[in-house]
Write an enzyme that holds these catalytic residues in place. Structure first.
Site, PDB file in Angstrom:
ATOM      1  N   GLN A 311       0.819  -1.212   0.000  1.00  0.00           N
ATOM      2  CA  GLN A 311      -0.196   0.076   0.014  1.00  0.00           C
ATOM      3  C   GLN A 311       0.770   1.220   0.056  1.00  0.00           C
ATOM      4  O   GLN A 311       0.368   2.288  -0.437  1.00  0.00           O
ATOM      5  CB  GLN A 311      -0.928  -0.039   1.265  1.00  0.00           C
ATOM      6  CG  GLN A 311      -0.389  -0.035   2.414  1.00  0.00           C
ATOM      7  CD  GLN A 311      -1.192   0.518   3.410  1.00  0.00           C
ATOM      8  OE1 GLN A 311      -2.533   1.210   3.051  1.00  0.00           O
ATOM      9  NE2 GLN A 311      -1.128   0.384   4.734  1.00  0.00           N
ATOM     10  N   ARG A 324       1.451   6.368   7.391  1.00  0.00           N
ATOM     11  CA  ARG A 324       0.383   6.543   6.461  1.00  0.00           C
ATOM     12  C   ARG A 324       1.085   6.677   4.878  1.00  0.00           C
ATOM     13  O   ARG A 324       2.120   7.133   4.875  1.00  0.00           O
ATOM     14  CB  ARG A 324      -0.263   8.152   6.705  1.00  0.00           C
ATOM     15  CG  ARG A 324      -1.026   8.190   8.014  1.00  0.00           C
ATOM     16  CD  ARG A 324      -2.193   7.318   7.971  1.00  0.00           C
ATOM     17  NE  ARG A 324      -3.021   7.782   7.042  1.00  0.00           N
ATOM     18  CZ  ARG A 324      -4.055   8.730   7.243  1.00  0.00           C
ATOM     19  NH1 ARG A 324      -4.061   9.500   8.409  1.00  0.00           N
ATOM     20  NH2 ARG A 324      -4.994   9.199   6.334  1.00  0.00           N
ATOM     21  N   VAL A 325       0.272   6.172   4.185  1.00  0.00           N
ATOM     22  CA  VAL A 325       0.512   6.103   2.677  1.00  0.00           C
ATOM     23  C   VAL A 325       0.888   7.501   2.254  1.00  0.00           C
ATOM     24  O   VAL A 325       0.010   8.602   2.676  1.00  0.00           O
ATOM     25  CB  VAL A 325      -0.298   5.498   2.077  1.00  0.00           C
ATOM     26  CG1 VAL A 325      -0.099   5.558   0.307  1.00  0.00           C
ATOM     27  CG2 VAL A 325      -0.571   4.050   2.264  1.00  0.00           C
ATOM     28  N   TRP A 327       0.160  10.166  -0.497  1.00  0.00           N
ATOM     29  CA  TRP A 327      -0.989  10.171  -1.256  1.00  0.00           C
ATOM     30  C   TRP A 327      -0.796  11.003  -2.894  1.00  0.00           C
ATOM     31  O   TRP A 327      -1.481  12.026  -3.318  1.00  0.00           O
ATOM     32  CB  TRP A 327      -2.389  10.777  -0.781  1.00  0.00           C
ATOM     33  CG  TRP A 327      -2.788   9.971   0.382  1.00  0.00           C
ATOM     34  CD1 TRP A 327      -2.350   8.818   0.982  1.00  0.00           C
ATOM     35  CD2 TRP A 327      -3.973  10.211   0.940  1.00  0.00           C
ATOM     36  NE1 TRP A 327      -3.063   8.382   2.041  1.00  0.00           N
ATOM     37  CE2 TRP A 327      -4.409   9.391   2.161  1.00  0.00           C
ATOM     38  CE3 TRP A 327      -5.076  11.296   0.961  1.00  0.00           C
ATOM     39  CZ2 TRP A 327      -5.293   8.948   2.938  1.00  0.00           C
ATOM     40  CZ3 TRP A 327      -6.145  11.134   1.799  1.00  0.00           C
ATOM     41  CH2 TRP A 327      -6.215  10.226   2.916  1.00  0.00           C
ATOM     42  N   ASP A 428      -9.429   3.156  -2.161  1.00  0.00           N
ATOM     43  CA  ASP A 428      -9.959   3.250  -0.820  1.00  0.00           C
ATOM     44  C   ASP A 428     -10.822   4.534  -0.947  1.00  0.00           C
ATOM     45  O   ASP A 428     -10.809   5.215  -1.684  1.00  0.00           O
ATOM     46  CB  ASP A 428      -8.684   3.605   0.151  1.00  0.00           C
ATOM     47  CG  ASP A 428      -8.952   3.317   1.437  1.00  0.00           C
ATOM     48  OD1 ASP A 428     -10.021   3.047   2.018  1.00  0.00           O
ATOM     49  OD2 ASP A 428      -7.897   3.415   2.384  1.00  0.00           O
ATOM     50  N   GLU A 431     -15.815   8.489   0.912  1.00  0.00           N
ATOM     51  CA  GLU A 431     -17.055   9.020   1.993  1.00  0.00           C
ATOM     52  C   GLU A 431     -16.764  10.423   2.501  1.00  0.00           C
ATOM     53  O   GLU A 431     -17.926  10.924   3.097  1.00  0.00           O
ATOM     54  CB  GLU A 431     -17.007   7.980   3.220  1.00  0.00           C
ATOM     55  CG  GLU A 431     -16.739   6.477   2.848  1.00  0.00           C
ATOM     56  CD  GLU A 431     -15.305   6.217   2.643  1.00  0.00           C
ATOM     57  OE1 GLU A 431     -14.543   7.155   2.938  1.00  0.00           O
ATOM     58  OE2 GLU A 431     -15.153   5.011   2.582  1.00  0.00           O
ATOM     59  N   ASP A 496     -12.653  -0.566   7.835  1.00  0.00           N
ATOM     60  CA  ASP A 496     -11.276  -0.796   9.023  1.00  0.00           C
ATOM     61  C   ASP A 496     -12.063  -1.351  10.147  1.00  0.00           C
ATOM     62  O   ASP A 496     -12.567  -0.293  11.161  1.00  0.00           O
ATOM     63  CB  ASP A 496     -10.941   0.710   9.370  1.00  0.00           C
ATOM     64  CG  ASP A 496     -10.511   1.324   7.914  1.00  0.00           C
ATOM     65  OD1 ASP A 496     -10.073   0.647   6.917  1.00  0.00           O
ATOM     66  OD2 ASP A 496     -10.219   2.484   7.787  1.00  0.00           O
TER      67      ASP A 496
END
Ligand SMILES: *[C@@H]1O[C@H](CO)[C@@H](O)[C@H](O)[C@H]1NC(C)=O
Ligand SMILES: *[C@@H]1O[C@H](CO)[C@@H](O)[C@H](O)[C@H]1NC(C)=O
Ligand SMILES: *[C@@H]1O[C@H](CO)[C@@H](O)[C@H](O)[C@H]1NC(C)=O
Ligand SMILES: *[C@@H]1O[C@H](CO)[C@@H](O)[C@H](O)[C@H]1NC(C)=O
Ligand SMILES: *[C@@H]1O[C@H](CO)[C@@H](O)[C@H](O)[C@H]1NC(C)=O
Ligand SMILES: *[C@@H]1O[C@H](CO)[C@@H](O)[C@H](O)[C@H]1NC(C)=O
Ligand SMILES: *[C@@H]1O[C@H](CO)[C@@H](O)[C@H](O)[C@H]1NC(C)=O
Ligand SMILES: *[C@@H]1O[C@H](CO)[C@@H](O)[C@H](O)[C@H]1NC(C)=O
Ligand SMILES: CC(=O)N[C@H]1CO[C@H](CO)[C@@H](O)[C@@H]1O
Length: 708
Positions: A311, A324-325, A327, A428, A431, A496
């Site tokens: 990821q 955290r990735v 982005w 991912d 929302e 999650d």
């Protein structure tokens, strides 16, 4: 979408055949409308089916969690009625307020007939619309659908807590599902930090449709905020932020027939590739060397690996929430040197490499700058790029509603991901769209911009696959959705979960999620083995890892996730014992592949979900409608996973059939039967139908992997 367009494009319209369809009964006090004897509406002057009104609502967003405050200023039930048209296929009723005579509404019910693959079907369309000289003042509507006390309701998209939705109300508003959910300690801590606790109904994939045990399904193609309210004993209520509402009702004589209609009406899915079915997708990170180290460990231990999932292929940043990735959806060749060659090398082992992306871009990154310059990012009401706070960094959101931007993103993802030989990724998010985010697509209001986002995002991913010519070969897995999203997704995942056994947000919720999604027209889903969210002092135990892995064997895709705090979590490589046990489980998954593949095909073709509630095949047994911790996997396997800490046996209901334990050499058990089955680690209660055409395959699994 307009139903007739749908019918014309997908099915052949029939000349209206002569059958008895709609019937109206009326008296001075009220009326009822039924379709082939099944009541739809039941109205009396004092308890009207329709209420209209006005109000306003605030949607406050923090990190994808929404505090929704509804202010209803007027709500007027329309009691007086006149049935103005009444035929077999069309009924029109005009309702009028007793107190405000210029406030009226019409309800139309019409029967649309169609045919699909030679079988006829009817859809009853219920349209309710307010009429008022100042129509713009009417923006709220409540419609009651007839219900029976004993009726059960399922679906509503991906619901996590209660499989049967009856007795509660369900807002249709995509959002984070919450950390902890409910009023336990975890949710309370999450609430105190970021309003992130969630509750029984919060979900990434709420869907404006439901499936009734009275064997009808309702689909509502409307992306405004809505509440499906199943709290009352004698009606269901749909509340919508609109002056009109259309329901499409489909009927069948069996639950199994009905679920297939849901699938066809909600939209059939793109194909799930075969390669995901035989072994595990290993979630790894931290650069090429680290990933290959654990891959080799797995390989030597005999783990059947279908793919690696990296990821953080684009880089990472460290935040308070964890690793955290970064982005910016492009290969980071300093962090993952030689990854292009790794793809080639692993191919010789039959192993693929999959990656990650979402619809957001981190501020200041090359893709962000490119998107910003070309006007591809959503804006605020002042025309500035809307930057969302993602906890530790800010990001822009690609305007997936606006065709040129959606096309740009699909092309970029296609090149950056498929172009480098990665045949899959997690797609991912979806929302977080704030109510103040503005799209260049002016056809959508603010609520639609929010609620339709997951569908538009799914379509971008499908476009990316199509641009690469990889349909049937590529997979992307998504958590967010809405009605229609399934038609643009290859695979869902349950989002999650906490790294615990809680029934509010732990591994048990993923079964409810799979079953409710399956009855909503999306038959392929899976989950993060061992959960994802670690909120100290929570840690993922070996027991949780292995119990959820043994259950994941009986889902199409076994995929591990290191979690947001990898060091606090037990991983497949954390001990030699785990590695050995995990290897065995992946081998069982791989061995099941011919069975899984056969039912994956059936799901694609017919829409009978892969993980299915017992009542789809054992409809006459009342127990089959009450189970939410066991399921059928395909037609022939019954799975009752261990979902609680310290549990070493499971209460299982076996429906009317002959069942053989997959992991123990015992006589077949004749159902219906309720039994307590021992469940030592690695041997969950799983039964196959003695008459299955795959019985030989199952016996070979018993021989090799059964209890010693
Ligand atoms: C709802 O109404 C109350 C007063 O009646 C007001 O204080 C509040 O701001 C309103 N909320 C919204 C979302 O308009
Ligand atoms: C919403 O309605 C309430 C009262 O019904 C009113 O006080 C408030 O100003 C309204 N808010 C907005 C944003 O229109
Ligand atoms: C259509 O019907 C035929 C015969 O009833 C069946 O063999 C086939 O699988 C069906 N196809 C679909 C897509 O439902
Ligand atoms: C969490 O908060 C709710 C509401 O304040 C409260 O009712 C509940 O008891 C709390 N739960 C725990 C475990 O403290
Ligand atoms: C659902 O209906 C119940 C009455 O049956 C009502 O009390 C509740 O407020 C409704 N929920 C919503 C969100 O409108
Ligand atoms: C699983 O691994 C075994 C041993 O490497 C191999 O023979 C088998 O083909 C694999 N199964 C699948 C479905 O890839
Ligand atoms: C690659 O990843 C490293 C580590 O996250 C990061 O420092 C670097 O900025 C990234 N480079 C690019 C081009 O994204
Ligand atoms: C696994 O066993 C090997 C030797 O058999 C040993 O070198 C290694 O440290 C063990 N790993 C763990 C995580 O216990
Ligand atoms: C569609 C339809 O049949 N509409 C009819 C309903 O009834 C009124 C009066 O009874 C007719 O004028 C409409 O044509």
């Amino acid at each position: 979408m307009n139903l007739f367009v749908l019918l014309l494009s997908a099915f052949a319209l029939l000349a209206a055949p002569c059958r008895s369809y709609l019937t109206v009964l009326q008296s001075d006090e009220g009326f009822s409308v039924a379709y082939q004897g099944r009541l739809i509406l039941e109205h009396t002057i004092s308890a009207p089916v329709l209420t209209v009104g006005s109000g306003n609502t605030s949607f406050e967003q923090i990190s994808g969690n929404f505090a929704i405050e509804e202010n209803v200023s007027t709500a007027i039930g329309l009691g007086s009625f006149a049935v103005v048209n009444e035929s077999d296929t069309f009924v029109q009723i005009v309702l009028t307020s007793n107190t405000a005579p210029d406030l009226q509404a019409t309800i139309n019910l019409l029967v649309a007939s169609g045919a699909s693959n030679g079988s006829e079907f009817d859809t009853v369309i219920v349209q309710a619309a307010a009429i008022h000289p100042l129509l713009e003042k009417i923006n709220r509507l409540w419609l009651k659908i007839y219900a029976e006390k004993s009726e059960k309701i399922f679906g509503g998209g991906e619901q996590y807590t209660y499989f049967n939705l009856r007795g509660r109300d369900y807002p249709i508003w995509t959002r984070e599902q919450g950390v902890g959910r409910g009023d336990g300690v975890v949710a309370n801590v999450s609430n105190s930090v970021a309003d992130a606790g969630g509750s029984y109904h919060t979900t990434y994939w709420p869907q404006s449709s439901f499936f009734s045990s009275r064997l009808y399904t309702a689909l509502i193609w409307n992306n405004n905020y809505m509440v499906l309210n199943f709290t009352a004993t004698d009606y269901h209520e749909v509340f919508v932020h609109s002056a009109s509402l259309t329901l499409e009702l489909d009927y069948d004589n069996t639950a199994l027939g009905l679920v297939q209609k849901v699938y066809k009406r909600a939209g059939t899915q793109p194909p799930l590739p075969d390669w995901v079915l035989g072994g595990a997708i290993l979630g790894l990170e931290d650069g090429t060397e680290e990933a290959l180290y654990y891959y080799n460990l797995a390989k030597e231990a005999g783990v059947n690996v279908s793919a690696l999932w990296l990821q953080d292929w684009s880089g990472y940043i460290q935040t308070a929430f964890g690793h955290r990735v970064y982005w910016n959806w492009a290969w980071n060749s300093t962090f993952y040197p030689g990854l292009d060659e790794v793809v080639q090398e692993l191919a010789t082992d039959g192993v693929r490499v999959t990656v990650y992306c979402n619809p957001h871009l981190i501020q200041g990154s090359p893709m962000f700058e490119e998107a910003a310059a070309a006007g591809h990012l959503m804006r605020d009401r002042d025309g500035q790029i809307f930057l969302l706070d993602f906890g530790g960094f800010y990001g822009g959101t690609v305007d997936v509603h606006y065709t040129p931007s959606a096309n740009w993103y699909a092309a970029r993802l296609s090149t950056n991901i498929f172009g480098l030989g990665f045949p899959g990724y997690m797609a991912d998010f979806g929302e977080y769209t704030d109510i103040n985010m503005v799209s260049r697509n002016t056809e959508l209001n603010a609520e639609e911009t929010h609620n339709y986002f997951p569908v538009a995002w799914a379509k971008v991913n499908r476009l990316a696959v199509q641009a690469a010519g990889l349909e049937g070969e590529a997979v992307y897995w998504m958590r967010s959705g809405a009605l229609g999203a399934g038609a643009a997704q290859t695979l869902a995942w349950a989002g999650d979960q906490d790294v615990d056994f809680s029934t509010t947000d732990g591994v048990a919720t993923t079964i409810v999620a799979a079953l409710s999604l399956g009855l909503s027209g999306m038959g392929f889903t899976h989950f993060d083995i061992g959960g994802y969210t670690t909120q100290p002092p929570m840690v993922r135990t070996q027991e949780l890892f292995l119990r959820s892995a043994e259950y994941a064997v009986f889902t199409p895709v076994m995929r591990t996730h290191l979690g947001n705090k990898p060091d606090a979590n037990h991983q497949f490589y954390s001990s030699n014992d785990t590695l050995t046990q995990f290897a065995r489980l992946t081998q069982i998954h791989a061995r099941l592949k011919p069975y899984t593949a056969a039912f994956v095909k059936e799901t694609s073709l017919l829409g009978i979900p892969l993980q299915r509630p017992l009542f789809l095949h054992y409809e006459s047994e009342s127990q089959a409608w009450n189970t939410q911790e066991e399921y059928l996997y395909g037609r022939d396997l019954l799975v009752a996973p261990v979902l609680h800490r310290g549990q070493d046996s499971v209460d299982v209901y076996l429906p009317r059939d002959e069942w053989v334990h997959l992991f123990a050499v015992t006589a077949a058990i004749v159902g219906p039967a309720s039994l307590t089955i021992d469940a030592p680690m690695g041997y969950p209660p799983v039964f196959y139908r003695r008459d299955s055409e795959f019985a030989d395959l199952f016996r070979s699994i018993t021989d090799e992997f059964g209890l010693p």
